[in-house]
Design an enzyme around this catalytic site. Structure first.
Site, PDB file in Angstrom:
ATOM      1  N   GLY A  92       0.788  -1.239   0.000  1.00 22.02           N
ATOM      2  CA  GLY A  92       0.000   0.000   0.000  1.00 22.02           C
ATOM      3  C   GLY A  92       0.813   1.278   0.000  1.00 22.02           C
ATOM      4  N   SER A  93       2.096   1.199  -0.342  1.00 18.52           N
ATOM      5  CA  SER A  93       2.898   2.440  -0.305  1.00 18.52           C
ATOM      6  C   SER A  93       2.446   3.430  -1.385  1.00 18.52           C
ATOM      7  CB  SER A  93       4.395   2.141  -0.433  1.00 18.52           C
ATOM      8  OG  SER A  93       4.737   1.732  -1.732  1.00 18.52           O
ATOM      9  N   ASN A  94       2.023   2.934  -2.534  1.00 11.71           N
ATOM     10  CA  ASN A  94       1.526   3.853  -3.570  1.00 11.71           C
ATOM     11  C   ASN A  94       0.202   4.484  -3.166  1.00 11.71           C
ATOM     12  OD1 ASN A  94       3.187   4.042  -6.170  1.00 11.71           O
ATOM     13  ND2 ASN A  94       3.301   1.855  -5.672  1.00 11.71           N
ATOM     14  N   ARG A 119      -4.303  -8.650  -9.077  1.00 12.90           N
ATOM     15  CA  ARG A 119      -5.247  -9.524  -9.789  1.00 12.90           C
ATOM     16  C   ARG A 119      -5.440  -8.958 -11.188  1.00 12.90           C
ATOM     17  NH1 ARG A 119      -5.531 -13.793  -7.007  1.00 12.90           N
ATOM     18  NH2 ARG A 119      -7.321 -14.402  -8.257  1.00 12.90           N
ATOM     19  N   ILE A 120      -5.603  -9.849 -12.147  1.00 13.02           N
ATOM     20  CA  ILE A 120      -5.929  -9.381 -13.499  1.00 13.02           C
ATOM     21  C   ILE A 120      -7.399  -8.979 -13.509  1.00 13.02           C
ATOM     22  CG2 ILE A 120      -6.217 -10.136 -15.903  1.00 13.02           C
ATOM     23  CD1 ILE A 120      -3.750 -11.904 -15.507  1.00 13.02           C
ATOM     24  N   ASN A 127      -3.166   2.310 -13.830  1.00 10.92           N
ATOM     25  CA  ASN A 127      -2.363   1.283 -13.156  1.00 10.92           C
ATOM     26  C   ASN A 127      -0.921   1.765 -13.037  1.00 10.92           C
ATOM     27  OD1 ASN A 127      -1.780  -1.376 -12.093  1.00 10.92           O
ATOM     28  ND2 ASN A 127      -0.829  -1.882 -14.056  1.00 10.92           N
ATOM     29  N   HIS A 140       2.971   0.229 -12.733  1.00  9.25           N
ATOM     30  CA  HIS A 140       3.684  -1.028 -13.006  1.00  9.25           C
ATOM     31  C   HIS A 140       5.187  -0.777 -12.905  1.00  9.25           C
ATOM     32  CE1 HIS A 140       4.267  -5.016 -14.679  1.00  9.25           C
ATOM     33  NE2 HIS A 140       5.196  -4.511 -15.459  1.00  9.25           N
ATOM     34  N   SER A 183       6.036   2.682 -14.881  1.00  5.06           N
ATOM     35  CA  SER A 183       5.088   3.279 -15.831  1.00  5.06           C
ATOM     36  C   SER A 183       3.729   3.394 -15.165  1.00  5.06           C
ATOM     37  CB  SER A 183       4.924   2.384 -17.070  1.00  5.06           C
ATOM     38  OG  SER A 183       6.163   2.079 -17.661  1.00  5.06           O
ATOM     39  N   GLU A 208      -7.922  -3.952 -22.023  1.00  7.84           N
ATOM     40  CA  GLU A 208      -8.253  -5.358 -21.782  1.00  7.84           C
ATOM     41  C   GLU A 208      -7.031  -6.271 -21.808  1.00  7.84           C
ATOM     42  OE1 GLU A 208     -11.581  -6.505 -24.153  1.00  7.84           O
ATOM     43  OE2 GLU A 208     -12.844  -4.919 -23.305  1.00  7.84           O
ATOM     44  N   VAL A 252      -3.096  -7.129 -20.469  1.00  4.35           N
ATOM     45  CA  VAL A 252      -2.339  -6.884 -19.238  1.00  4.35           C
ATOM     46  C   VAL A 252      -1.183  -5.903 -19.495  1.00  4.35           C
ATOM     47  CG1 VAL A 252      -0.893  -7.956 -17.460  1.00  4.35           C
ATOM     48  CG2 VAL A 252      -2.935  -9.144 -18.300  1.00  4.35           C
ATOM     49  N   ASP A 253      -1.154  -4.817 -18.719  1.00  2.00           N
ATOM     50  CA  ASP A 253      -0.065  -3.823 -18.760  1.00  2.00           C
ATOM     51  C   ASP A 253       0.169  -3.265 -20.164  1.00  2.00           C
ATOM     52  OD1 ASP A 253       0.347  -4.258 -16.022  1.00  2.00           O
ATOM     53  OD2 ASP A 253       1.727  -5.900 -16.407  1.00  2.00           O
TER      54      ASP A 253
HETATM   55  C1  GAR Z   1       4.340  -1.588  -6.917  1.00  2.00           C
HETATM   56  O1  GAR Z   1       5.723  -1.601  -7.147  1.00  2.00           O
HETATM   57  C2  GAR Z   1       3.579  -1.742  -8.200  1.00  2.00           C
HETATM   58  O2  GAR Z   1       4.226  -1.187  -9.298  1.00  2.00           O
HETATM   59  C3  GAR Z   1       3.494  -3.237  -8.332  1.00  2.00           C
HETATM   60  O3  GAR Z   1       3.282  -3.696  -7.035  1.00  2.00           O
HETATM   61  C4  GAR Z   1       3.923  -2.816  -6.124  1.00  2.00           C
HETATM   62  C5  GAR Z   1       2.946  -2.477  -5.029  1.00  2.00           C
HETATM   63  O4  GAR Z   1       3.578  -1.730  -4.021  1.00  2.00           O
HETATM   64  N1  GAR Z   1       2.424  -3.607  -9.196  1.00  2.00           N
HETATM   65  C6  GAR Z   1       2.523  -4.593 -10.065  1.00  2.00           C
HETATM   66  O5  GAR Z   1       3.506  -5.287 -10.198  1.00  2.00           O
HETATM   67  C7  GAR Z   1       1.285  -4.793 -10.911  1.00  2.00           C
HETATM   68  N2  GAR Z   1       1.605  -5.517 -12.094  1.00  2.00           N
HETATM   69  P1  GAR Z   1       2.716  -0.954  -2.949  1.00  2.00           P
HETATM   70  O6  GAR Z   1       1.646  -1.923  -2.454  1.00  2.00           O
HETATM   71  O7  GAR Z   1       3.695  -0.632  -1.865  1.00  2.00           O
HETATM   72  O8  GAR Z   1       2.143   0.252  -3.569  1.00  2.00           O
END
Ligand code: GAR
Length: 236
Positions: free
Chosen positions: A44-46, A123-124, A139, A141, A168, A174, A176-177
């Site tokens: 959850g840091s983002n 999750r997708i 999103n 990534h 990014s 639809e 993925v990424d």
């Molecule tokens: C982040 O680095 C994000 O880019 C990645 O999960 C991490 C979540 O960190 N997401 C993916 O890889 C999605 N394909 P966070 O929970 O600390 O924000």
């Protein structure tokens, strides 16, 4: 309205693609703050960085709801600490991906959010969620897309031996990424990097670009005022 900038005022390494001209940038000024929903699965840091950017007025927005899919995840604790309303929708209790997404759509609908941010949602998503939030699903990534889509992008980059990777923020479609890229930041790979050190440096950049990307997505939808007034490199 303040420009959305990193507090250090440094945008080095951040690439902010030009928005398209014409229809997609038809601008109206919204008198109110953006209403954001956030989805997270783990740390959850983002989510926290985005919430704090809103509270610091780097982004004229509020996080109205966090949805998590894992009971006991750190994101849930952060939401409690930050007093952000949070709902657990455990994917294990849903009969299908579509049912999970229906529950998300209902939750975000009740919160009347303008945009939904997938901030570490592991999750997708089904086409149903994409259709419910067209051009409104963002999103984050941990790679310079289109390189290293999918799981463990940091591990993929280390395995490939690249000397430059990054993160990014993009719109979700639809595939993925694969949706339209909004903002990217570059991160050099150091010779002594391991997975943890590289992931940590990438995450610091994620925290910078995610608010910028939300702003850009909202500008394209006409939910925020003119890109010309808002930040670097956005004039179409
Ligand atoms: C982040 O680095 C994000 O880019 C990645 O999960 C991490 C979540 O960190 N997401 C993916 O890889 C999605 N394909 P966070 O929970 O600390 O924000």
């Amino acid at each position: 309205m303040p420009a959305c900038q990193d507090p250090s005022q440094e945008l080095d390494g951040i690439q902010w693609p030009l928005p398209p001209a014409a229809a997609e940038t038809a601008i109206t000024t919204a008198p109110r703050r953006l209403r954001l929903g956030v989805m997270a699965s783990g740390e959850g840091s983002n989510f926290e960085a985005l919430t704090l950017a809103c509270r610091a007025d780097q982004l004229p927005a509020d996080v109205l709801l966090l949805v998590v899919n894992n009971p006991g995840c750190r994101a849930l604790e952060r939401a409690r600490r930050l007093a952000v309303p949070c709902r657990l929708i455990d994917h294990r209790r849903q009969p299908s991906r579509e049912a999970l997404d229906d529950a998300l759509i209902e939750a975000f609908g009740e919160a009347a959010v303008d945009l939904v941010v997938m901030a570490g949602w592991m999750r997708i998503v089904s086409p149903r969620l994409v259709a419910a939030y067209p051009h409104r699903l963002v999103n984050i990534h941990p790679s310079l897309l289109p390189s290293f889509r999918g799981l463990d992008a940091v591990g993929q980059a280390l395995e490939a031996g690249v000397t430059l990777t990054g993160c990014s923020a993009h719109l979700v479609n639809e595939q993925v990424d694969a949706g339209r890229i909004l903002v990217q930041a570059a991160v050099p790979v150091r010779a002594d990097d391991d997975h943890a050190s590289l992931a940590a440096r990438i995450q610091r950049q994620e925290h910078r670009i995610l608010p910028l990307a939300v702003r850009l997505a909202a500008q394209r939808l006409g939910l925020l005022s003119s890109p010309a007034d808002q930040g670097p490199g956005t004039q179409g």
